[in-house]
Design a protein around this motif. Structure first.
Motif, PDB file in Angstrom:
ATOM      1  N   PRO A 100       0.724  -1.166   0.116  1.00 14.22           N
ATOM      2  CA  PRO A 100      -0.041  -0.076  -0.190  1.00 14.22           C
ATOM      3  C   PRO A 100       0.611   1.282   0.019  1.00 14.22           C
ATOM      4  CG  PRO A 100      -0.003  -0.802   2.143  1.00 14.22           C
ATOM      5  CD  PRO A 100       0.606  -2.116   1.188  1.00 14.22           C
ATOM      6  N   ASN A 101       1.910   1.243   0.446  1.00 13.23           N
ATOM      7  CA  ASN A 101       2.753   2.424   0.678  1.00 13.23           C
ATOM      8  C   ASN A 101       4.079   2.346  -0.489  1.00 13.23           C
ATOM      9  OD1 ASN A 101       1.263   3.621   2.652  1.00 13.23           O
ATOM     10  ND2 ASN A 101       2.161   2.204   4.053  1.00 13.23           N
ATOM     11  N   SER A 102       4.044   1.610  -1.228  1.00  7.76           N
ATOM     12  CA  SER A 102       5.315   1.453  -2.338  1.00  7.76           C
ATOM     13  C   SER A 102       5.314   2.666  -3.200  1.00  7.76           C
ATOM     14  CB  SER A 102       5.180   0.160  -3.053  1.00  7.76           C
ATOM     15  OG  SER A 102       3.949   0.221  -3.778  1.00  7.76           O
ATOM     16  N   ASP A 103       6.461   2.902  -3.429  1.00  7.26           N
ATOM     17  CA  ASP A 103       6.703   3.915  -4.652  1.00  7.26           C
ATOM     18  C   ASP A 103       5.939   3.559  -6.153  1.00  7.26           C
ATOM     19  OD1 ASP A 103       7.456   5.883  -6.504  1.00  7.26           O
ATOM     20  OD2 ASP A 103       9.628   6.107  -5.605  1.00  7.26           O
ATOM     21  N   PRO A 104       4.993   4.146  -6.537  1.00  5.55           N
ATOM     22  CA  PRO A 104       4.495   3.974  -7.608  1.00  5.55           C
ATOM     23  C   PRO A 104       5.457   3.751  -8.922  1.00  5.55           C
ATOM     24  CG  PRO A 104       3.664   6.079  -7.019  1.00  5.55           C
ATOM     25  CD  PRO A 104       4.574   5.805  -6.065  1.00  5.55           C
TER      26      PRO A 104
END
Length: 322
Positions: free
Chosen positions: A313-317
């Motif tokens: 959910p908090n990964s770099d896109p």
């Protein structure tokens, strides 16, 4: 209007679109809510997209009153002469005039789309709602005329950005359809055709190359417009090719390849002090809205994105395959 039990990705849609539904007494959403005032109607955008999806899917029907209230608050940015008034909090400095005009185009297309679908839903079923609706329509009509006076400068600003051209096209085409105004629609088709001329080799050319995020934005905008006005068989072919290209940028883990992007994930383009990155939501929507069966190519790609986001959910896109 469909039964929402048949909607693919209903849970994901609800999560994405929830932020466009006002939940406070001021009717503000997005950055306007964060900043505590109606600084720019551009940041009220999304209400129309939500009402359109609700019309076709049956989602959000219990929250239409909140969406209508948000629209009513949003048109408060329109002056008596039709000018769409925008500003920024003092820490961001003065908003350039062209950015205000462009932001108005973003907003008006979405606002007219909201009003168009509220009408189709026969939502205005009380005298009070009908009066409010009439006031909203009058304001939107004035604002569309004001925007038309700025069409030439808007076209120059949009010249190398098909997604911005499509935002402008949406404003004139949808507002033109809402008000049965052929002149406005003629202007809209000029912007739309310009955007189509910037399509080559499967992608929309953003400032000289491709951009995964803005490809998705353009695809979603075309789908929104074609639900309101006819665009022709050639556009269907472009939409298919563009969607195939975008789907090809999603790997087997659900990551969206940003390699070679000209605008997002480059570290060079900043908006309100924040680096522009791929919008995972827009890429998901571009593919999910194309789904016809649970077994098709787009379903599989959209599901991969959904699964990736759920696990990370908090990964770099911004992902680079090379």
């Amino acid at each position: 209007m469909a039964d929402n039990s048949d909607v693919f990705f209903a849970e994901e849609f609800a999560s994405i679109f929830d932020k466009y539904i006002p939940t406070t007494d001021d009717g503000l959403i997005g950055r306007n809510r964060l900043w505590g005032g109606l600084y720019s109607p551009r940041f009220q955008m999304g209400i129309g997209r939500t009402v359109q999806l609700g019309y076709f899917s049956g989602l959000f029907t219990q929250r239409l009153h909140h969406l209508f209230f948000g629209l009513r608050v949003s048109v408060g940015s329109i002056g008596d002469d039709g000018e769409v008034i925008s500003s920024l909090p003092s820490q961001y400095g003065e908003l350039p005039e062209i950015d205000a005009i462009s932001g108005a185009a973003f907003f008006l297309g979405d606002a007219c789309m909201a009003q168009y679908y509220f009408n189709k839903l026969r939502f205005h079923n009380s005298a009070k709602q009908q009066l409010s609706s009439l006031k909203i329509s009058r304001k939107l009509a004035k604002a569309t005329s004001w925007l038309a006076e700025n069409a030439e400068v808007l076209m120059e600003y949009d010249s190398e950005s098909p997604n911005r051209s499509l935002f402008s096209a949406r404003s004139f085409l949808v507002c033109g359809e809402l008000f049965d105004d052929e002149h406005m629609q003629d202007i809209g088709y000029v912007f739309f055709e310009h955007a189509m001329r910037l399509f080559a080799d499967g992608f929309f050319v953003e400032e000289g190359g491709w951009d995964t995020s803005y490809q998705a934005v353009s695809i979603v905008l075309i789908r929104e417009i074609m639900n309101v006005v006819p665009l022709g068989a050639e556009v269907d072919e472009i939409l298919f090719s563009a969607s195939q290209w975008l789907a090809g940028r999603v790997d087997d883990m659900g990551r969206i390849d940003s390699s070679g992007n000209t605008r997002t994930c480059t570290g060079e383009e900043i908006f309100l002090g924040v680096e522009k990155k791929v919008s995972v939501e827009e890429v998901f929507l571009a593919l999910a809205l194309a789904v016809e069966t649970q077994h098709d190519f787009y379903y599989q790609k959209a599901q991969l994105i959904s699964d990736w986001v759920r696990v990370n959910p908090n990964s770099d896109p911004c992902f680079f395959s090379q």
